[in-house]
Design a protein around this motif. Structure first.
Motif, short mmCIF file in Angstrom:
data_model
loop_
_atom_site.label_atom_id
_atom_site.label_comp_id
_atom_site.label_asym_id
_atom_site.label_seq_id
_atom_site.Cartn_x
_atom_site.Cartn_y
_atom_site.Cartn_z
N TYR A 188 0.85 -1.19 0.00
CA TYR A 188 0.00 0.00 0.00
C TYR A 188 0.89 1.23 0.00
O TYR A 188 1.90 1.28 0.69
CB TYR A 188 -0.92 0.02 1.23
N THR A 227 0.34 5.68 -0.42
CA THR A 227 -0.47 6.87 -0.67
C THR A 227 0.28 8.08 -0.12
O THR A 227 1.39 7.96 0.37
CB THR A 227 -1.89 6.74 -0.08
N LEU A 239 -7.32 8.32 9.37
CA LEU A 239 -7.13 8.55 7.94
C LEU A 239 -8.48 8.52 7.26
O LEU A 239 -9.37 7.75 7.64
CB LEU A 239 -6.26 7.46 7.31
N CYS A 251 -9.41 14.34 10.50
CA CYS A 251 -8.65 13.34 9.76
C CYS A 251 -7.40 13.87 9.07
O CYS A 251 -7.30 15.06 8.77
CB CYS A 251 -9.54 12.73 8.68
N VAL A 305 -4.97 -1.60 -2.33
CA VAL A 305 -4.21 -2.47 -1.43
C VAL A 305 -3.81 -3.70 -2.24
O VAL A 305 -4.66 -4.39 -2.78
CB VAL A 305 -5.05 -2.87 -0.19
N VAL A 322 -9.72 -3.41 7.89
CA VAL A 322 -8.71 -2.40 7.55
C VAL A 322 -8.45 -2.33 6.04
O VAL A 322 -8.52 -1.26 5.43
CB VAL A 322 -7.40 -2.63 8.33
N ASN A 365 -11.62 -1.05 4.07
CA ASN A 365 -11.90 0.36 4.33
C ASN A 365 -10.82 1.27 3.74
O ASN A 365 -11.12 2.34 3.22
CB ASN A 365 -12.01 0.62 5.83
N LEU A 366 -9.57 0.83 3.84
CA LEU A 366 -8.47 1.63 3.31
C LEU A 366 -8.60 1.79 1.80
O LEU A 366 -8.46 2.90 1.28
CB LEU A 366 -7.15 0.95 3.67
N GLU A 367 -8.92 0.72 1.12
CA GLU A 367 -9.02 0.78 -0.34
C GLU A 367 -10.27 1.52 -0.81
O GLU A 367 -10.22 2.31 -1.74
CB GLU A 367 -9.01 -0.64 -0.92
N GLY A 412 -10.41 4.97 2.16
CA GLY A 412 -9.21 5.57 2.73
C GLY A 412 -9.37 5.82 4.21
O GLY A 412 -8.61 6.56 4.82
N HIS A 413 -10.35 5.16 4.83
CA HIS A 413 -10.73 5.46 6.21
C HIS A 413 -10.38 4.34 7.18
O HIS A 413 -11.02 3.29 7.18
CB HIS A 413 -12.23 5.74 6.29
N ILE A 414 -9.32 4.56 7.96
CA ILE A 414 -8.98 3.67 9.06
C ILE A 414 -8.45 4.52 10.22
O ILE A 414 -8.11 5.69 10.04
CB ILE A 414 -7.93 2.60 8.69
#
Length: 121
Positions: A5, A7, A27, A40, A48, A74, A77-79, A82-84
């Motif tokens: 990952y 970003t 994030l 955030c 990911v 995780v 949500n990240l992909e 973008g929220h973790i």
């Protein structure tokens, strides 16, 4: 080592560092709702590429932290959002679904433009 990952932080909400005493950063992708975005570190959405696991390395602005536990949501949500939540407390059991737990060590405030990278160990 494989980068799974990567970003970049694009913006900080006005209250993004209010949780540092609790060892927490949140994030969220650049499309975060305005009332949430103020808390955030805003990032570009990114894919990911693999499984995020305990023992992998999380890099924030060039500093490395060992991942101690990964919530069940995780990667998704990240992909997608973008929220973790990043929790620097060294927790080793699964914990909350959207939280990535990192070693309990001093951490720093990142800068806009800082890279976030997860590396498979």
């Amino acid at each position: 080592m494989q980068t799974i990952y990567k970003t970049r932080i694009t913006k900080f909400g006005s209250a993004a560092f209010d949780f540092m005493e609790d060892k927490v950063f949140v994030l969220f992708g650049n499309n975060a709702p305005e009332d949430v975005a103020e808390y955030c570190l805003l990032i570009d959405l990114s894919k990911v590429n693999g499984e995020i696991s305990k023992g992998d390395i999380f890099q924030l602005g060039g500093k490395s932290y060992t991942i101690t536990s990964v919530g069940s949501k995780v990667a998704l949500n990240l992909e997608q959002l973008g929220h973790i939540t990043l929790q620097f407390d060294g927790k080793t059991d699964e914990g909350l679904p959207g939280t990535l737990y990192l070693e309990n060590t001093p951490f720093h405030k990142p800068e806009i433009g800082s890279e976030i990278i997860i590396i498979k160990q």
